[in-house]
Design a protein around this motif. Structure first.
Motif, PDB file in Angstrom:
ATOM      1  N   ALA A  40       0.833  -1.209   0.000  1.00 53.19           N
ATOM      2  CA  ALA A  40       0.000   0.000   0.000  1.00 53.19           C
ATOM      3  C   ALA A  40       0.870   1.262   0.000  1.00 53.19           C
ATOM      4  CB  ALA A  40      -0.923  -0.007   1.210  1.00 53.19           C
ATOM      5  N   LEU A  41       1.957   1.211   0.762  1.00 54.41           N
ATOM      6  CA  LEU A  41       2.872   2.361   0.758  1.00 54.41           C
ATOM      7  C   LEU A  41       3.479   2.535  -0.631  1.00 54.41           C
ATOM      8  CD1 LEU A  41       4.655   1.706   4.178  1.00 54.41           C
ATOM      9  CD2 LEU A  41       3.292   3.734   3.606  1.00 54.41           C
ATOM     10  N   GLY A  42       3.888   1.402  -1.232  1.00 53.51           N
ATOM     11  CA  GLY A  42       4.456   1.452  -2.578  1.00 53.51           C
ATOM     12  C   GLY A  42       3.451   2.003  -3.581  1.00 53.51           C
ATOM     13  N   ASP A  43       2.208   1.535  -3.489  1.00 56.09           N
ATOM     14  CA  ASP A  43       1.169   1.991  -4.427  1.00 56.09           C
ATOM     15  C   ASP A  43       0.961   3.507  -4.310  1.00 56.09           C
ATOM     16  OD1 ASP A  43       0.757  -0.528  -5.405  1.00 56.09           O
ATOM     17  OD2 ASP A  43      -1.050  -0.936  -4.201  1.00 56.09           O
ATOM     18  N   ARG A  44       0.961   4.000  -3.060  1.00 52.68           N
ATOM     19  CA  ARG A  44       0.748   5.444  -2.872  1.00 52.68           C
ATOM     20  C   ARG A  44       1.917   6.251  -3.426  1.00 52.68           C
ATOM     21  NH1 ARG A  44      -0.267   5.340   3.040  1.00 52.68           N
ATOM     22  NH2 ARG A  44       0.435   7.488   2.949  1.00 52.68           N
ATOM     23  N   ALA A  45       3.130   5.713  -3.238  1.00 44.78           N
ATOM     24  CA  ALA A  45       4.306   6.419  -3.768  1.00 44.78           C
ATOM     25  C   ALA A  45       4.270   6.414  -5.299  1.00 44.78           C
ATOM     26  CB  ALA A  45       5.585   5.762  -3.244  1.00 44.78           C
ATOM     27  N   ILE A  46       3.846   5.275  -5.875  1.00 45.17           N
ATOM     28  CA  ILE A  46       3.759   5.201  -7.342  1.00 45.17           C
ATOM     29  C   ILE A  46       2.702   6.186  -7.845  1.00 45.17           C
ATOM     30  CG2 ILE A  46       3.058   3.706  -9.264  1.00 45.17           C
ATOM     31  CD1 ILE A  46       4.389   1.373  -7.619  1.00 45.17           C
ATOM     32  N   ALA A  47       1.566   6.228  -7.143  1.00 43.25           N
ATOM     33  CA  ALA A  47       0.504   7.165  -7.541  1.00 43.25           C
ATOM     34  C   ALA A  47       0.988   8.616  -7.457  1.00 43.25           C
ATOM     35  CB  ALA A  47      -0.723   6.958  -6.645  1.00 43.25           C
ATOM     36  N   ALA A  48       1.950   8.847  -6.575  1.00 40.14           N
ATOM     37  CA  ALA A  48       2.494  10.209  -6.441  1.00 40.14           C
ATOM     38  C   ALA A  48       3.633  10.453  -7.434  1.00 40.14           C
ATOM     39  CB  ALA A  48       2.983  10.426  -5.003  1.00 40.14           C
ATOM     40  N   GLY A  49       3.865   9.470  -8.321  1.00 44.32           N
ATOM     41  CA  GLY A  49       4.847   9.688  -9.392  1.00 44.32           C
ATOM     42  C   GLY A  49       6.220   9.099  -9.148  1.00 44.32           C
ATOM     43  N   HIS A  50       6.349   8.175  -8.170  1.00 40.92           N
ATOM     44  CA  HIS A  50       7.678   7.650  -7.823  1.00 40.92           C
ATOM     45  C   HIS A  50       7.966   6.262  -8.394  1.00 40.92           C
ATOM     46  CE1 HIS A  50       8.707  10.943  -5.168  1.00 40.92           C
ATOM     47  NE2 HIS A  50       7.519  10.836  -4.583  1.00 40.92           N
ATOM     48  N   GLY A  51       7.167   5.814  -9.359  1.00 37.90           N
ATOM     49  CA  GLY A  51       7.364   4.464  -9.886  1.00 37.90           C
ATOM     50  C   GLY A  51       8.763   4.205 -10.410  1.00 37.90           C
ATOM     51  N   ASP A  52       9.406   5.252 -10.970  1.00 41.78           N
ATOM     52  CA  ASP A  52      10.762   5.078 -11.507  1.00 41.78           C
ATOM     53  C   ASP A  52      11.833   5.473 -10.502  1.00 41.78           C
ATOM     54  OD1 ASP A  52       9.976   4.059 -13.963  1.00 41.78           O
ATOM     55  OD2 ASP A  52       9.636   6.073 -14.785  1.00 41.78           O
ATOM     56  N   ASP A  53      11.412   5.846  -9.281  1.00 41.11           N
ATOM     57  CA  ASP A  53      12.388   6.157  -8.232  1.00 41.11           C
ATOM     58  C   ASP A  53      12.707   4.885  -7.451  1.00 41.11           C
ATOM     59  OD1 ASP A  53      12.370   8.777  -9.022  1.00 41.11           O
ATOM     60  OD2 ASP A  53      10.949   9.439  -7.473  1.00 41.11           O
ATOM     61  N   SER A  54      13.591   5.018  -6.467  1.00 40.52           N
ATOM     62  CA  SER A  54      13.985   3.833  -5.703  1.00 40.52           C
ATOM     63  C   SER A  54      12.975   3.540  -4.585  1.00 40.52           C
ATOM     64  CB  SER A  54      15.371   4.046  -5.082  1.00 40.52           C
ATOM     65  OG  SER A  54      15.280   5.033  -4.089  1.00 40.52           O
ATOM     66  N   PHE A  55      13.142   2.373  -3.962  1.00 40.40           N
ATOM     67  CA  PHE A  55      12.239   1.959  -2.890  1.00 40.40           C
ATOM     68  C   PHE A  55      12.174   3.000  -1.771  1.00 40.40           C
ATOM     69  CE2 PHE A  55      11.102  -0.420   0.960  1.00 40.40           C
ATOM     70  CZ  PHE A  55       9.969  -1.077   0.519  1.00 40.40           C
TER      71      PHE A  55
ATOM     72  N   VAL B 151       9.244   6.693   1.638  1.00 37.35           N
ATOM     73  CA  VAL B 151       9.294   7.502   2.857  1.00 37.35           C
ATOM     74  C   VAL B 151       8.348   8.701   2.741  1.00 37.35           C
ATOM     75  CG1 VAL B 151      11.234   9.048   2.244  1.00 37.35           C
ATOM     76  CG2 VAL B 151      10.845   8.406   4.640  1.00 37.35           C
ATOM     77  N   GLY B 152       8.136   9.170   1.513  1.00 36.32           N
ATOM     78  CA  GLY B 152       7.185  10.274   1.311  1.00 36.32           C
ATOM     79  C   GLY B 152       5.784   9.854   1.707  1.00 36.32           C
ATOM     80  N   ALA B 153       5.412   8.605   1.354  1.00 34.48           N
ATOM     81  CA  ALA B 153       4.083   8.100   1.722  1.00 34.48           C
ATOM     82  C   ALA B 153       3.992   7.957   3.246  1.00 34.48           C
ATOM     83  CB  ALA B 153       3.832   6.758   1.049  1.00 34.48           C
ATOM     84  N   LEU B 154       5.075   7.537   3.881  1.00 33.87           N
ATOM     85  CA  LEU B 154       5.080   7.437   5.355  1.00 33.87           C
ATOM     86  C   LEU B 154       4.888   8.815   5.979  1.00 33.87           C
ATOM     87  CD1 LEU B 154       8.074   4.969   5.738  1.00 33.87           C
ATOM     88  CD2 LEU B 154       5.729   4.513   6.459  1.00 33.87           C
ATOM     89  N   ARG B 155       5.567   9.792   5.430  1.00 27.10           N
ATOM     90  CA  ARG B 155       5.438  11.156   5.975  1.00 27.10           C
ATOM     91  C   ARG B 155       4.042  11.697   5.737  1.00 27.10           C
ATOM     92  NH1 ARG B 155      10.943  12.705   3.392  1.00 27.10           N
ATOM     93  NH2 ARG B 155      12.401  12.364   5.099  1.00 27.10           N
TER      94      ARG B 155
END
Ligand SMILES: NC(=O)c1ccc[n+]([C@@H]2O[C@H](COP(=O)([O-])OP(=O)(O)OC[C@H]3O[C@@H](n4cnc5c(N)ncnc54)[C@H](OP(=O)(O)O)[C@@H]3O)[C@@H](O)[C@H]2O)c1
Length: 312
Positions: free
Chosen positions: A278-293, A297-301
């Motif tokens: 779920a954290l990964g999905d939220r980060a991807i939705a925020a445009g981080h799919g091509d960033d690192s794991f 941390v942005g989703a956690l914050r």
């Protein structure tokens, strides 16, 4: 340990002469008091319920009849009870007796409650350190024991020789009285989430007939790669830079889905992995799919900001 922490080498030998009082004789309090007794400190002990001091008394500890008598016996009182609410309940009635003396509170709790306890101590003219013990009872009093401490530097300096009796690894984390509890919780955060992952992996291999004990070398291999990864993650979180040249979050979430699918197919609970996905999905939705794991941390914050919003 953080670079700015004062790491104090063990005073593993030699006799202590400074009197010390230990309040709270649960498993940990008894270990602390026992270490003081063994090193020759005149040690006074007290516990809310009777019957826990007999063995210490037979080794030379003085058993106080009341908590007031106990805190009066020594310039330094070490408190180790279940949490800060319990320690406050005990110390409040003897606040006047503690004035001009020092308290080191090794009961585990949150940074906020540690700061509140320190404010109480200041208002009662009590020199106060908050601490966290990071080892089980048999390790207390050995060079391997780890205790974190925070609060005024002069209080730490004054009582360091006595406290070194308890732990070879005494880490002073600075004047913020909440710092020891914060580091304790952050380390336990790693401990419990990792333990849940290890247990899930053991249950997973077992479902296909692999004995968990046979999986141990493989578990060890994955755990061994973590220390350098912690360095990389820390730098990424500190700089908020998450380049995905070596690992893309989208690729990693796909891998997590494989574990979830296989676990579900075997009737295993997937709540821990679902939370990571779920954290990964939220980060991807925020445009981080091509960033690192580390970009999760942005989703956690963001979750933390949402929590703050919902409590205000
Ligand atoms: N044991 C470990 O391996 C370990 C490791 C690291 C850190 N710690 C920390 O050390 C602290 C003590 O742990 P422990 O293992 O000694 O726990 P424990 O064996 O459960 O003992 C709890 C102690 O707290 C006292 N207490 C509980 N509620 C109280 C209250 N309302 N008022 C007054 N006293 C109260 C108990 O007194 P009574 O006897 O009267 O109930 C007893 O002295 C905890 O904060 C724990 O997180 C423990």
């Amino acid at each position: 340990m953080p670079n700015d922490a004062a790491h104090v080498a063990p005073a593993a030998t030699g006799a202590g002469t400074d009197p010390v009082t230990v309040i709270g004789l649960g498993a940990m309090g008894r270990a602390l008091a026992g270490a003081f007794v063994d090193r020759g400190h005149p040690t006074t002990v007290w516990n809310r319920s009777p019957g826990k001091s007999d063995e210490l008394a037979s080794r030379g500890a003085t058993v106080a009849r009341t908590i007031a008598e106990a805190v009066h016996a020594s310039p330094l009182t070490v408190v180790c009870v279940v949490d800060d609410a319990a320690s406050r309940e005990l110390l409040d009635p003897v606040g006047d007796k503690l004035a001009g003396r020092a308290v080191v509170n090794l009961s585990s709790d949150t940074p906020e409650r540690a700061r509140s306890a320190a404010a109480w101590a200041t208002s009662h003219d009590v020199a106060y350190l908050d601490g966290a013990i990071l080892v089980p009872t048999p390790v207390i009093g050995t060079p391997d024991a780890v205790i974190l401490l925070s609060g005024p530097q002069h209080v730490f300096d004054a009582h360091r020789p006595t406290l070194q009796t308890l732990a070879g690894n005494l880490h002073y984390l600075g004047p913020d009285p909440g710092a020891a509890a914060l580091h304790d919780l952050a380390m336990l955060d790693i401990f419990y989430t990792t333990m849940a992952g290890i247990l899930h992996a053991l249950a997973l291999v077992q479902t296909d007939g692999v004995a968990p004990t046979r999986f141990v070398p493989f578990a060890g291999q994955i755990v061994e790669i973590l220390p350098p990864i912690i360095d990389t993650l820390a730098a990424a979180v500190e700089t908020d830079q998450h380049p995905g040249e070596l690992d893309r979050l989208q690729m990693e979430v796909t891998g997590i889905e494989h574990i979830i699918d296989s676990s579900r197919a075997r009737g295993l609970d997937v709540s821990v992995l679902d939370a990571v996905r779920a954290l990964g999905d939220r980060a991807i939705a925020a445009g981080h799919g091509d960033d690192s794991f580390s970009s999760i941390v942005g989703a956690l914050r963001k979750l933390s900001s949402r929590n703050e919003e919902s409590t205000t």
